[in-house]
Design an enzyme around this catalytic site. Structure first.
Site, PDB file in Angstrom:
ATOM      1  N   ARG A 120       0.811  -1.218   0.000  1.00 23.41           N
ATOM      2  CA  ARG A 120       0.000   0.000   0.000  1.00 23.41           C
ATOM      3  C   ARG A 120       0.848   1.274   0.000  1.00 23.41           C
ATOM      4  O   ARG A 120       0.494   2.287   0.595  1.00 23.41           O
ATOM      5  CB  ARG A 120      -0.963   0.023   1.194  1.00 23.41           C
ATOM      6  CG  ARG A 120      -1.977  -1.098   1.199  1.00 23.41           C
ATOM      7  CD  ARG A 120      -2.886  -1.044  -0.036  1.00 23.41           C
ATOM      8  NE  ARG A 120      -3.807  -2.179  -0.018  1.00 23.41           N
ATOM      9  CZ  ARG A 120      -3.535  -3.364  -0.569  1.00 23.41           C
ATOM     10  NH1 ARG A 120      -2.394  -3.535  -1.225  1.00 23.41           N
ATOM     11  NH2 ARG A 120      -4.395  -4.340  -0.515  1.00 23.41           N
ATOM     12  N   SER A 179     -10.840   0.849   3.435  1.00 26.42           N
ATOM     13  CA  SER A 179     -10.113   0.373   4.618  1.00 26.42           C
ATOM     14  C   SER A 179      -9.249   1.500   5.170  1.00 26.42           C
ATOM     15  O   SER A 179      -8.354   1.983   4.472  1.00 26.42           O
ATOM     16  CB  SER A 179      -9.242  -0.827   4.259  1.00 26.42           C
ATOM     17  OG  SER A 179     -10.050  -1.906   3.823  1.00 26.42           O
ATOM     18  N   GLU A 202      -4.266   4.284   6.151  1.00 28.26           N
ATOM     19  CA  GLU A 202      -4.000   4.180   4.716  1.00 28.26           C
ATOM     20  C   GLU A 202      -4.263   5.494   3.990  1.00 28.26           C
ATOM     21  O   GLU A 202      -3.500   5.876   3.099  1.00 28.26           O
ATOM     22  CB  GLU A 202      -4.844   3.062   4.102  1.00 28.26           C
ATOM     23  CG  GLU A 202      -4.542   2.837   2.635  1.00 28.26           C
ATOM     24  CD  GLU A 202      -5.198   1.573   2.089  1.00 28.26           C
ATOM     25  OE1 GLU A 202      -5.436   1.529   0.873  1.00 28.26           O
ATOM     26  OE2 GLU A 202      -5.454   0.649   2.867  1.00 28.26           O
TER      27      GLU A 202
END
Length: 359
Positions: free
Chosen positions: A170, A247, A351
């Site tokens: 990520r 998320s 994130e």
């Protein structure tokens, strides 16, 4: 010089005092001046003009991975809207502003495979290399052939090979720097229409496939969209579970030396249970969603009356129930993060990119 005058010859459309909540999937964020760039040429000219004048710039396309302060942004928000999509014999080239799921759909409809597991992810094509977008066992780092970048320091525009982008889980070298602007991305495709090897058990089971097998990309796309929708991960303006950034926390990777300590902390809190983990470079990856739930933060936490709460479908998503501010979401994120750290000695990392706020 006012932005309207400064950017008069760039091709951008200038709007003042725009609530940034209108431009993000969290639907929070204070006001800013916005320069809308419908073409790559306008985007390049606008960024160059603002940089030359020393004006702070915030680049924004789909707005699906941003948490912006209630105070807004003191500079110019440059929205990226160039949405061209071009298919070749074995790849697709998408301009940075192209809606990501539109890119995926175009490849599947044309009989190609490779991107189908990434169906339904909100945001733009230009964001995919920045955070190495991934889902259901596939990451774009596996598929990106090259990325077209504007170097803001030199003004140079060039295609960059994937090995220069430092892809990780990520993340990439582009995520926490602002000296380069993604203009376009080329992704490799499977010309026979088969999907990428299926690595996610839930999707493979629905398709009656063993993990590692492929299926027609159209079948995989339909399945992924259905699974994502069941978790509130496909945008729906009337479903507040989708007023989120997807998320919110990444799955934490615990260094090998600390794994036993973390496992002991989990056992002390929830007993001798099976903990879902996955191999990772330099350590072990734990499930953030599992940790959040076992730390006492269930779906819908902290309750139906809260303006910001965890999704009722998926504990990894922080959601705006319609009247939340950025401050409300930050408070919830801190509560969840600190609770997991206190119980399991693991610090969850966000994130989304934060603008004007720190967790």
């Amino acid at each position: 010089m006012e932005p309207t005058e400064l950017l008069a010859d760039t091709g951008a459309r200038i709007r003042a005092s725009v609530p940034l909540a209108e431009l993000t999937t969290f639907r929070v964020g204070g006001p800013a001046t916005v320069a809308e760039c419908a073409t790559t040429d306008a985007l390049v000219a606008t960024v160059r003009a603002l940089d030359a004048a020393g004006v702070p710039v915030l680049l924004l396309a789909g707005g699906s991975n941003l948490l912006i302060s209630d105070d807004g942004f003191d500079g110019v928000v440059v929205t990226i809207r160039g949405d061209g999509i071009r298919l070749t014999e074995n790849s697709v080239i998408a301009e940075a502003g192209a809606v990501w799921d539109t890119v995926v759909a175009a490849t599947v409809e044309a009989g190609f495979g490779g991107l189908e597991c990434l169906s339904g992810i909100p945001g733009s094509a230009g964001a995919t290399p920045v955070q190495n977008v991934g889902a259901y066992g596939v990451e774009v780092a596996e598929l990106i052939e090259r990325v077209r970048l504007l170097d803001r320091a030199s003004g140079e525009i060039r295609w960059v090979d994937p090995h220069e982008l430092g892809f990780g889980y990520r993340t990439s070298v582009l995520k926490h720097r602002d000296d380069a602007v993604v203009l376009a991305v080329e992704y490799a495709l499977r010309a026979d229409g088969s999907s990428a090897p299926l690595r996610y058990g839930e999707v493979a089971k629905v398709l009656d496939a063993a993990e590692g097998q492929s299926r027609p990309s159209a079948d995989v796309r339909r399945t992924v969209l259905r699974v994502r929708a069941g978790k509130g991960m496909v945008l729906d303006p009337i479903d507040h579970d989708t007023w989120s950034a997807g998320s919110f926390f990444t799955n934490p990777v615990v260094a090998d030396a600390a794994v036993e300590r973390v496992r002991a902390a989990i056992t002390a809190h929830v007993g001798d249970v099976t903990v879902p983990t996955y191999p990772a470079t330099g350590g072990v990856k734990f499930s953030a969603g599992w940790l959040i739930e076992r730390a006492g933060f269930g779906k819908g936490f902290p309750g139906a009356d809260a303006v910001a709460r965890l999704s009722t479908k998926h504990t990894l998503a922080l959601t705006n129930r319609g009247a939340a501010s950025c401050a409300d979401l930050v408070s919830l994120a801190r509560t969840v993060r600190d609770g997991v750290a206190e119980r399991f000695e693991i610090r969850l990392e966000p994130e989304p990119v934060t603008v004007g706020v720190r967790l």
